[in-house]
Design an enzyme around this catalytic site. Structure first.
Site, PDB file in Angstrom:
ATOM      1  N   THR A  54     -15.850   1.424  50.578  1.00 36.15           N
ATOM      2  CA  THR A  54     -14.438   1.801  50.581  1.00 36.15           C
ATOM      3  C   THR A  54     -14.041   2.469  51.888  1.00 36.15           C
ATOM      4  O   THR A  54     -12.880   2.408  52.298  1.00 36.15           O
ATOM      5  CB  THR A  54     -14.161   2.750  49.396  1.00 36.15           C
ATOM      6  OG1 THR A  54     -14.515   2.074  48.183  1.00 36.15           O
ATOM      7  CG2 THR A  54     -12.702   3.161  49.330  1.00 36.15           C
ATOM      8  N   TYR A 142     -28.249   1.723  47.013  1.00 32.54           N
ATOM      9  CA  TYR A 142     -26.937   1.171  46.640  1.00 32.54           C
ATOM     10  C   TYR A 142     -27.091  -0.329  46.407  1.00 32.54           C
ATOM     11  O   TYR A 142     -27.320  -1.089  47.340  1.00 32.54           O
ATOM     12  CB  TYR A 142     -25.955   1.467  47.776  1.00 32.54           C
ATOM     13  CG  TYR A 142     -24.514   1.041  47.569  1.00 32.54           C
ATOM     14  CD1 TYR A 142     -24.023   0.646  46.336  1.00 32.54           C
ATOM     15  CD2 TYR A 142     -23.628   1.061  48.647  1.00 32.54           C
ATOM     16  CE1 TYR A 142     -22.702   0.270  46.173  1.00 32.54           C
ATOM     17  CE2 TYR A 142     -22.301   0.692  48.500  1.00 32.54           C
ATOM     18  CZ  TYR A 142     -21.846   0.297  47.263  1.00 32.54           C
ATOM     19  OH  TYR A 142     -20.531  -0.076  47.113  1.00 32.54           O
ATOM     20  N   LYS A 170     -27.262   3.850  42.919  1.00 33.08           N
ATOM     21  CA  LYS A 170     -25.878   3.497  42.590  1.00 33.08           C
ATOM     22  C   LYS A 170     -25.891   2.028  42.196  1.00 33.08           C
ATOM     23  O   LYS A 170     -26.040   1.144  43.041  1.00 33.08           O
ATOM     24  CB  LYS A 170     -24.945   3.728  43.781  1.00 33.08           C
ATOM     25  CG  LYS A 170     -23.479   3.417  43.512  1.00 33.08           C
ATOM     26  CD  LYS A 170     -22.638   3.679  44.772  1.00 33.08           C
ATOM     27  CE  LYS A 170     -21.155   3.626  44.512  1.00 33.08           C
ATOM     28  NZ  LYS A 170     -20.648   2.284  44.233  1.00 33.08           N
TER      29      LYS A 170
END
Length: 308
Positions: A54, A142, A170
């Site tokens: 993001t 991740y 994550k």
């Protein structure tokens, strides 16, 4: 001991991967960053992830990412957990970014496998082992298939969880089954993030415990950390109400594959911040801003959720 690695960090709750404010001329909007950080902190976020997907790390220079970490650390160090997005194409680059994060006072790093080249399992393990051996900050793995082209299976994630420096995962696969199997297999060893803020996630948290969600943007403010705050306080109806707002956002702005419906994820979230008078601002090329019609749809969602 591997069994208590998860206890090396206190990361829990809602930790948004935040947008990076850019100015109209394309530079880092340092003043906007400061205002955004203060707003997120005042809204009760349980931690912040900088320079993640993001945060548009892919369009930032190494110097800009280091500056982003320095500014954020100077303002927020010690106030809440700070996690630095250190994804890159090489271990050497990720090690350098982790060094900047450590110097800035961050509490950990978040990294995907190197994107684009689609390394094999042994290569991914080698990548994380190399980084872990060279840095002091704890690592959150991740798993982000839309960005890497790799959906790391449980066998690979188990190997990565055995690396001493790895304390969290994550799990951002669009397959909820992948999250569930990761959670139950590895939750006693590392923290596993990715709980949906709905009845299923709430039931898992009640029955089995759990750590939290590293969500995108934090643009709904207090309602997103509020899901966990209410749950921890025993207010299940309050948690359901907060979670329902997040689910509307995910349903109306994203596909089931976690891809933005109106444009890129950063462009959508920045439009949502702009609608609230917060520092959203432009995305960087090759990303494009959402259309005016999409901005209105985004604003309509925020009005429906009583954010505007």
């Amino acid at each position: 001991m591997a069994s208590i690695k998860r206890d090396r960090v206190n990361w829990q709750g809602y930790l948004p991967a935040i947008t990076t404010p850019f100015s109209a001329d394309g530079g880092l909007d340092e003043a906007g960053l400061g205002r955004l950080l203060e707003w997120l902190h005042s809204e009760g976020m349980h931690g912040l992830v900088l320079a993640g997907t993001t945060g548009e790390w892919t369009s930032m220079s190494a110097a800009e990412r280091a500056r982003l970490f320095a500014l954020t650390g100077a303002q927020m160090k010690g106030k809440l957990p700070l996690i630095a997005g250190c994804s890159s194409f090489t271990a050497a680059e990720s090690i350098a970014f982790a060094g900047h994060a450590a110097q800035a006072g961050f509490d950990g790093v978040l990294m995907t496998p190197p994107p684009y080249i689609r390394p094999r399992a042994d290569e991914i393990v080698g990548f994380y082992e190399t980084v872990a051996a060279a840095i002091d900050l704890p690592i959150c793995i991740y798993n982000w298939p839309p960005g890497t082209g790799i959906d790391m299976d449980l066998g690979l994630l188990s190997r990565l969880a055995d690396i001493d420096g790895v304390v969290a995962i994550k799990q951002s696969s669009s397959s909820f089954d992948r999250f569930v199997e990761t959670f139950f297999a590895l939750k006693d060893q590392v923290r596993v993030f990715g709980f949906p803020m709905n009845e299923i996630g709430l039931t898992m948290l009640r029955v089995h415990g759990g750590d939290g969600t590293m969500g995108a943007g934090g643009v709904l403010g207090r309602y997103q950390p509020g899901f966990y705050d209410a749950f921890w306080a025993g207010d299940l109806d309050g948690a359901r109400a907060c979670g329902a707002k997040d689910r509307v956002l995910m349903r109306e702005w994203y596909t089931p594959e976690l891809v933005g419906r109106f444009g890129s994820g950063p462009a959508i979230l920045k439009a949502a911040l702009d609608a609230q008078g917060l520092p959203g601002g432009p995305v960087r090329a090759p990303l494009l801003p959402v259309s005016d019609a999409a901005r209105e749809e985004i604003a309509q969602t925020l009005r429906k959720l009583q954010i505007l």
